[in-house]
Design a protein around this motif. Structure first.
Motif, PDB file in Angstrom:
ATOM      1  N   ILE A   4      45.402  18.330  16.559  1.00 37.74           N
ATOM      2  CA  ILE A   4      45.904  17.158  15.858  1.00 37.74           C
ATOM      3  C   ILE A   4      47.431  17.151  15.982  1.00 37.74           C
ATOM      4  CG2 ILE A   4      46.126  15.993  13.640  1.00 37.74           C
ATOM      5  CD1 ILE A   4      43.425  17.220  12.870  1.00 37.74           C
ATOM      6  N   LEU A   5      47.943  16.062  16.525  1.00 42.74           N
ATOM      7  CA  LEU A   5      49.378  15.939  16.723  1.00 42.74           C
ATOM      8  C   LEU A   5      49.967  14.965  15.717  1.00 42.74           C
ATOM      9  CD1 LEU A   5      49.518  15.523  20.599  1.00 42.74           C
ATOM     10  CD2 LEU A   5      50.057  17.577  19.296  1.00 42.74           C
ATOM     11  N   THR A   6      51.122  15.307  15.200  1.00 40.62           N
ATOM     12  CA  THR A   6      51.857  14.344  14.384  1.00 40.62           C
ATOM     13  C   THR A   6      52.496  13.339  15.346  1.00 40.62           C
ATOM     14  OG1 THR A   6      53.932  15.572  14.487  1.00 40.62           O
ATOM     15  CG2 THR A   6      52.396  16.156  12.692  1.00 40.62           C
ATOM     16  N   PRO A   7      52.872  12.177  14.845  1.00 36.25           N
ATOM     17  CA  PRO A   7      53.575  11.227  15.721  1.00 36.25           C
ATOM     18  C   PRO A   7      54.853  11.832  16.321  1.00 36.25           C
ATOM     19  CG  PRO A   7      52.826  10.123  13.740  1.00 36.25           C
ATOM     20  CD  PRO A   7      52.565  11.592  13.543  1.00 36.25           C
ATOM     21  N   GLU A   8      55.522  12.676  15.562  1.00 30.96           N
ATOM     22  CA  GLU A   8      56.743  13.322  16.059  1.00 30.96           C
ATOM     23  C   GLU A   8      56.429  14.288  17.198  1.00 30.96           C
ATOM     24  OE1 GLU A   8      55.869  13.279  12.749  1.00 30.96           O
ATOM     25  OE2 GLU A   8      57.263  11.706  12.136  1.00 30.96           O
ATOM     26  N   ASP A   9      55.350  15.057  17.039  1.00 31.95           N
ATOM     27  CA  ASP A   9      54.944  15.980  18.107  1.00 31.95           C
ATOM     28  C   ASP A   9      54.571  15.216  19.368  1.00 31.95           C
ATOM     29  OD1 ASP A   9      55.289  18.318  16.595  1.00 31.95           O
ATOM     30  OD2 ASP A   9      53.201  18.336  15.919  1.00 31.95           O
ATOM     31  N   LYS A  10      53.825  14.146  19.189  1.00 30.26           N
ATOM     32  CA  LYS A  10      53.402  13.358  20.344  1.00 30.26           C
ATOM     33  C   LYS A  10      54.616  12.784  21.069  1.00 30.26           C
ATOM     34  CE  LYS A  10      49.811  10.216  21.752  1.00 30.26           C
ATOM     35  NZ  LYS A  10      48.731   9.347  21.366  1.00 30.26           N
ATOM     36  N   ALA A  11      55.587  12.296  20.320  1.00 27.45           N
ATOM     37  CA  ALA A  11      56.809  11.751  20.925  1.00 27.45           C
ATOM     38  C   ALA A  11      57.566  12.844  21.684  1.00 27.45           C
ATOM     39  CB  ALA A  11      57.705  11.134  19.855  1.00 27.45           C
ATOM     40  N   LYS A  12      57.640  14.031  21.125  1.00 28.31           N
ATOM     41  CA  LYS A  12      58.310  15.145  21.818  1.00 28.31           C
ATOM     42  C   LYS A  12      57.618  15.453  23.142  1.00 28.31           C
ATOM     43  CE  LYS A  12      59.918  17.486  17.653  1.00 28.31           C
ATOM     44  NZ  LYS A  12      59.732  18.653  16.777  1.00 28.31           N
ATOM     45  N   ILE A  13      56.306  15.445  23.128  1.00 30.62           N
ATOM     46  CA  ILE A  13      55.535  15.709  24.342  1.00 30.62           C
ATOM     47  C   ILE A  13      55.774  14.603  25.364  1.00 30.62           C
ATOM     48  CG2 ILE A  13      53.195  15.847  25.292  1.00 30.62           C
ATOM     49  CD1 ILE A  13      52.379  17.144  22.555  1.00 30.62           C
ATOM     50  N   GLN A  14      55.705  13.360  24.938  1.00 27.49           N
ATOM     51  CA  GLN A  14      55.902  12.236  25.844  1.00 27.49           C
ATOM     52  C   GLN A  14      57.289  12.276  26.489  1.00 27.49           C
ATOM     53  OE1 GLN A  14      55.014   9.277  22.877  1.00 27.49           O
ATOM     54  NE2 GLN A  14      52.952   8.912  23.684  1.00 27.49           N
ATOM     55  N   ILE A  15      58.297  12.560  25.692  1.00 24.77           N
ATOM     56  CA  ILE A  15      59.668  12.628  26.201  1.00 24.77           C
ATOM     57  C   ILE A  15      59.806  13.774  27.204  1.00 24.77           C
ATOM     58  CG2 ILE A  15      62.051  13.146  25.536  1.00 24.77           C
ATOM     59  CD1 ILE A  15      61.383  11.533  22.902  1.00 24.77           C
ATOM     60  N   ALA A  16      59.238  14.920  26.877  1.00 26.71           N
ATOM     61  CA  ALA A  16      59.306  16.064  27.788  1.00 26.71           C
ATOM     62  C   ALA A  16      58.616  15.747  29.111  1.00 26.71           C
ATOM     63  CB  ALA A  16      58.677  17.296  27.138  1.00 26.71           C
ATOM     64  N   LEU A  17      57.438  15.141  29.049  1.00 32.09           N
ATOM     65  CA  LEU A  17      56.681  14.837  30.266  1.00 32.09           C
ATOM     66  C   LEU A  17      57.349  13.750  31.106  1.00 32.09           C
ATOM     67  CD1 LEU A  17      53.063  14.973  28.819  1.00 32.09           C
ATOM     68  CD2 LEU A  17      54.188  16.692  30.255  1.00 32.09           C
ATOM     69  N   GLY A  18      58.072  12.863  30.475  1.00 27.92           N
ATOM     70  CA  GLY A  18      58.797  11.831  31.211  1.00 27.92           C
ATOM     71  C   GLY A  18      59.791  12.423  32.198  1.00 27.92           C
ATOM     72  N   GLU A  19      60.267  13.620  31.914  1.00 18.72           N
ATOM     73  CA  GLU A  19      61.230  14.288  32.795  1.00 18.72           C
ATOM     74  C   GLU A  19      60.653  14.558  34.181  1.00 18.72           C
ATOM     75  OE1 GLU A  19      64.484  15.016  32.076  1.00 18.72           O
ATOM     76  OE2 GLU A  19      64.125  13.840  30.259  1.00 18.72           O
ATOM     77  N   ALA A  20      59.343  14.597  34.306  1.00 19.58           N
ATOM     78  CA  ALA A  20      58.709  14.871  35.600  1.00 19.58           C
ATOM     79  C   ALA A  20      58.793  13.680  36.545  1.00 19.58           C
ATOM     80  CB  ALA A  20      57.247  15.270  35.393  1.00 19.58           C
ATOM     81  N   PHE A  21      59.212  12.527  36.064  1.00 21.26           N
ATOM     82  CA  PHE A  21      59.217  11.316  36.874  1.00 21.26           C
ATOM     83  C   PHE A  21      60.625  10.840  37.225  1.00 21.26           C
ATOM     84  CE2 PHE A  21      55.161  11.521  34.787  1.00 21.26           C
ATOM     85  CZ  PHE A  21      54.276  11.162  35.798  1.00 21.26           C
ATOM     86  N   VAL A  22      61.597  11.715  37.115  1.00 21.77           N
ATOM     87  CA  VAL A  22      62.958  11.356  37.508  1.00 21.77           C
ATOM     88  C   VAL A  22      63.145  11.611  38.997  1.00 21.77           C
ATOM     89  CG1 VAL A  22      63.911  11.782  35.212  1.00 21.77           C
ATOM     90  CG2 VAL A  22      63.914  13.615  36.903  1.00 21.77           C
ATOM     91  N   ASP A  23      64.071  10.883  39.586  1.00 18.88           N
ATOM     92  CA  ASP A  23      64.360  11.047  41.005  1.00 18.88           C
ATOM     93  C   ASP A  23      65.463  12.087  41.176  1.00 18.88           C
ATOM     94  OD1 ASP A  23      64.183  10.552  43.761  1.00 18.88           O
ATOM     95  OD2 ASP A  23      65.909   9.224  43.645  1.00 18.88           O
TER      96      ASP A  23
END
Length: 121
Positions: A4-23
């Motif tokens: 179970i993820l809090t909205p804050e945890d989910k946002a942290k995960i999403q932001i971290a994973l977004g780093e994989a899509f930078v050029d």
């Protein structure tokens, strides 16, 4: 390591994973460090069903506009918009299921790289 993820945890995960899509050179160890305390199956699902649909276009363009990182607010808003559109439309849900299959295939290397940098396999 609960599922179970809090909205804050989910946002942290999403932001971290977004780093994989930078050029730019991706720091998979940094991403792995930021997500390792969460259920990795859930994180993988977030990668391909929430983050990749919003960010993959950056890697598909000849001259990607994002090379240092996505703005957190923008990324979270775009993910929320995608999820909302999916929730409202049956056709969109079907299309997005197919898109996620394609994203897992085309960008499977991202998850493999992240896993290489975690202590668990």
């Amino acid at each position: 390591m609960g599922s179970i993820l809090t909205p804050e945890d989910k946002a942290k995960i999403q932001i971290a994973l977004g780093e994989a899509f930078v050029d730019n050179e991706v720091d998979y160890a940094y991403i792995a460090e930021r997500i390792k305390s969460y259920d990795l199956k859930i994180v993988e699902d977030i990668l391909y069903s929430e983050v990749a649909p919003v960010c993959f276009g950056n890697l598909e363009t000849p001259v990607p506009p994002i090379w240092t990182g996505f703005k957190d607010e923008w990324l979270l808003d775009e993910i929320e918009n995608e999820l909302h559109a999916r929730k409202k439309s049956r056709a969109r849900r079907i299309f997005d299921k197919l898109k996620v299959i394609w994203l897992r295939y085309s960008y499977g290397y991202i998850w493999k790289e992240i896993l290489k940098n975690t202590n668990t396999k």
